[in-house]
Design an enzyme around this catalytic site. Structure first.
Site, PDB file in Angstrom:
ATOM      1  CG  ASN A  86      -0.337  14.420  14.070  1.00 17.43           C
ATOM      2  OD1 ASN A  86      -1.369  14.720  14.672  1.00 17.43           O
ATOM      3  ND2 ASN A  86       0.240  15.233  13.209  1.00 17.43           N
ATOM      4  CD  GLN A  93       4.162   9.081  13.944  1.00 18.93           C
ATOM      5  OE1 GLN A  93       3.372   8.194  14.244  1.00 18.93           O
ATOM      6  NE2 GLN A  93       5.336   9.228  14.539  1.00 18.93           N
ATOM      7  CG  HIS A  99       7.219  15.054  15.633  1.00 20.53           C
ATOM      8  ND1 HIS A  99       7.341  13.829  15.014  1.00 20.53           N
ATOM      9  CD2 HIS A  99       6.246  15.722  14.962  1.00 20.53           C
ATOM     10  CE1 HIS A  99       6.485  13.753  14.018  1.00 20.53           C
ATOM     11  NE2 HIS A  99       5.785  14.889  13.966  1.00 20.53           N
ATOM     12  CG  PHE A 100       4.856  16.649  22.006  1.00 16.88           C
ATOM     13  CD1 PHE A 100       5.743  15.632  22.315  1.00 16.88           C
ATOM     14  CD2 PHE A 100       3.584  16.610  22.553  1.00 16.88           C
ATOM     15  CE1 PHE A 100       5.369  14.582  23.140  1.00 16.88           C
ATOM     16  CE2 PHE A 100       3.192  15.559  23.383  1.00 16.88           C
ATOM     17  CZ  PHE A 100       4.087  14.545  23.674  1.00 16.88           C
ATOM     18  CG  HIS A 101       3.247  19.433  15.392  1.00 19.69           C
ATOM     19  ND1 HIS A 101       3.618  19.820  14.123  1.00 19.69           N
ATOM     20  CD2 HIS A 101       3.127  18.082  15.344  1.00 19.69           C
ATOM     21  CE1 HIS A 101       3.713  18.744  13.344  1.00 19.69           C
ATOM     22  NE2 HIS A 101       3.412  17.681  14.065  1.00 19.69           N
TER      23      HIS A 101
HETATM   24  P1  AMP Z   1       3.781  14.988  11.584  1.00 19.09           P
HETATM   25  O1  AMP Z   1       2.906  15.121  10.383  1.00 19.09           O
HETATM   26  O2  AMP Z   1       3.084  15.161  12.888  1.00 19.09           O
HETATM   27  O3  AMP Z   1       4.619  13.711  11.533  1.00 19.09           O
HETATM   28  O4  AMP Z   1       4.795  16.191  11.495  1.00 19.09           O
HETATM   29  C1  AMP Z   1       5.980  16.148  10.782  1.00 19.09           C
HETATM   30  C2  AMP Z   1       6.390  17.575  10.573  1.00 19.09           C
HETATM   31  O5  AMP Z   1       7.754  17.592  10.204  1.00 19.09           O
HETATM   32  C3  AMP Z   1       5.624  18.283   9.447  1.00 19.09           C
HETATM   33  O6  AMP Z   1       4.898  19.380   9.993  1.00 19.09           O
HETATM   34  C4  AMP Z   1       6.717  18.722   8.480  1.00 19.09           C
HETATM   35  O7  AMP Z   1       6.491  19.996   7.948  1.00 19.09           O
HETATM   36  C5  AMP Z   1       7.943  18.694   9.367  1.00 19.09           C
HETATM   37  N1  AMP Z   1       9.203  18.485   8.653  1.00 19.09           N
HETATM   38  C6  AMP Z   1       9.439  17.592   7.667  1.00 19.09           C
HETATM   39  N2  AMP Z   1      10.731  17.676   7.282  1.00 19.09           N
HETATM   40  C7  AMP Z   1      11.313  18.644   8.035  1.00 19.09           C
HETATM   41  C8  AMP Z   1      12.612  19.220   8.090  1.00 19.09           C
HETATM   42  N3  AMP Z   1      13.600  18.801   7.305  1.00 19.09           N
HETATM   43  N4  AMP Z   1      12.836  20.198   8.989  1.00 19.09           N
HETATM   44  C9  AMP Z   1      11.841  20.641   9.785  1.00 19.09           C
HETATM   45  N5  AMP Z   1      10.594  20.140   9.790  1.00 19.09           N
HETATM   46  C10 AMP Z   1      10.324  19.162   8.912  1.00 19.09           C
END
Ligand code: AMP
Length: 135
Positions: A86, A93, A99-101
């Site tokens: 995202n 985002q 980051h990549f999911h």
């Molecule tokens: P995005 O929405 O693409 O920016 O994804 C960010 C992701 O980071 C979300 O899926 C969150 O669940 C994840 N996230 C947020 N804080 C943490 C954390 N402390 N450890 C692992 N994942 C996290």
């Protein structure tokens, strides 16, 4: 970057469930997973998004995305995989460190990712022109 959540995880200031690490990359489980084994792959160096990251780092990261995809398929019995990345709030985002999911999909899994839009693609010719004409 000082106030970046993922930079704090990389520095070890905030704990994570680390799956893989190399000189340039870290991979950990998403804290709010969409499915079992949902991983986040990110560069250790801070870049905001796909528009900012340099080509060399991006190339490395995408190869790690593939490596993690193979790993979850082999170890977790994954049937399919979505790769999601995202950029900007409007696109979902939440953390401004690229980051990549890697999102595993399971047979009979409950996760739904649907294509829902009112845009019907009625102007494909115009869009093609805009994207292919030189300035
Ligand atoms: P995005 O929405 O693409 O920016 O994804 C960010 C992701 O980071 C979300 O899926 C969150 O669940 C994840 N996230 C947020 N804080 C943490 C954390 N402390 N450890 C692992 N994942 C996290």
């Amino acid at each position: 970057m000082e106030d970046c959540l993922f930079c704090k995880i990389i520095k070890g200031e905030i704990p994570c469930h680390k799956i893989y690490e190399d000189k340039k990359t870290i991979v950990f489980l998403d804290i709010n997973p969409w499915s079992r084994g949902h991983c986040l792959i990110l560069p250790k160096k801070h870049f905001r998004d796909i528009l900012e990251i340099d080509a060399e780092t991006l190339t490395h990261i995408i190869l790690v995305v593939q490596k993690i995809s193979v790993l979850v398929k082999e170890k977790l019995g994954v049937a399919g995989i979505n790769i999601l990345q995202n950029n900007n709030r409007i696109a979902g985002q939440g953390v401004d460190h690229i980051h990549f999911h890697v999102i595993p999909r399971y047979i009979d899994g409950s996760l739904k990712i649907s294509h829902s839009t009112e845009y019907k693609g009625d102007d494909l010719e115009e869009v093609t022109k805009l994207l292919t004409e030189s300035k």
